[in-house]
Write a protein that holds these residues in place. Sequence first.
Motif, short mmCIF file in Angstrom:
data_model
loop_
_atom_site.label_atom_id
_atom_site.label_comp_id
_atom_site.label_asym_id
_atom_site.label_seq_id
_atom_site.Cartn_x
_atom_site.Cartn_y
_atom_site.Cartn_z
N GLU A 1 28.81 71.94 78.39
CA GLU A 1 29.20 71.48 77.06
C GLU A 1 28.19 71.92 76.02
O GLU A 1 28.55 72.35 74.91
CB GLU A 1 29.34 69.96 77.04
CG GLU A 1 30.55 69.44 77.78
CD GLU A 1 30.59 67.93 77.80
OE1 GLU A 1 29.85 67.29 77.01
OE2 GLU A 1 31.34 67.39 78.62
N LEU A 2 26.90 71.83 76.38
CA LEU A 2 25.84 72.27 75.47
C LEU A 2 26.00 73.77 75.19
O LEU A 2 25.85 74.21 74.06
CB LEU A 2 24.46 71.96 76.06
CG LEU A 2 23.26 72.30 75.21
CD1 LEU A 2 23.26 71.44 73.93
CD2 LEU A 2 21.97 72.07 75.99
N VAL B 1 28.69 75.57 75.25
CA VAL B 1 29.85 75.80 74.39
C VAL B 1 29.54 75.42 72.95
O VAL B 1 29.94 76.11 72.02
CB VAL B 1 31.08 74.99 74.92
CG1 VAL B 1 32.24 75.02 73.93
CG2 VAL B 1 31.51 75.53 76.27
N GLN B 2 28.81 74.33 72.76
CA GLN B 2 28.56 73.87 71.41
C GLN B 2 27.58 74.76 70.65
O GLN B 2 27.81 75.07 69.48
CB GLN B 2 28.01 72.43 71.44
CG GLN B 2 29.05 71.40 71.81
CD GLN B 2 28.44 70.00 71.88
OE1 GLN B 2 27.25 69.82 71.70
NE2 GLN B 2 29.30 69.01 72.16
N ILE B 3 26.48 75.15 71.28
CA ILE B 3 25.48 75.92 70.53
C ILE B 3 25.58 77.41 70.77
O ILE B 3 24.99 78.20 70.05
CB ILE B 3 24.05 75.43 70.84
CG1 ILE B 3 23.71 75.56 72.32
CG2 ILE B 3 23.85 74.02 70.39
CD1 ILE B 3 22.26 75.24 72.62
N GLU C 1 27.29 68.69 81.47
CA GLU C 1 26.56 68.53 80.20
C GLU C 1 25.98 69.86 79.75
O GLU C 1 26.01 70.19 78.56
CB GLU C 1 25.44 67.50 80.36
CG GLU C 1 25.95 66.11 80.62
CD GLU C 1 24.81 65.16 80.97
OE1 GLU C 1 23.64 65.58 80.91
OE2 GLU C 1 25.11 64.01 81.30
#
Length: 108
Positions: free
Chosen positions: A6-7, A9-11, A3
Amino acid sequence: MTELAELWVQIGSAGFLAILFGYLLLNLVNSQKEQTEDLESIRADLSKMSAELSNTQSISIKLIDSVNSFKETMNDKIDRKFDRQDENLEDLSKSVAYLQGKNNGGSK
């Protein structure tokens, strides 16, 4: 852990650092509030201590004044008693001198 990845990569790293910076600011604000509350508590305690110290000082001054007035009264009494004894001693001295004079020259 995925998680967090993923966080990330996203922000992106800049967003993640912004979130950490916000968390740091939030903790600083909370810490500042606690310190302000502690300071207010200290101020209140200091004002209470100041009032108690003032009361204690006034009581001490009154006690010292009372002791001083008592000493002055006692000194006045002692002075008056000494004066009376001095007068009595002078009277006795005059009486003794009179009797000595009468004894020495009064039988002629």
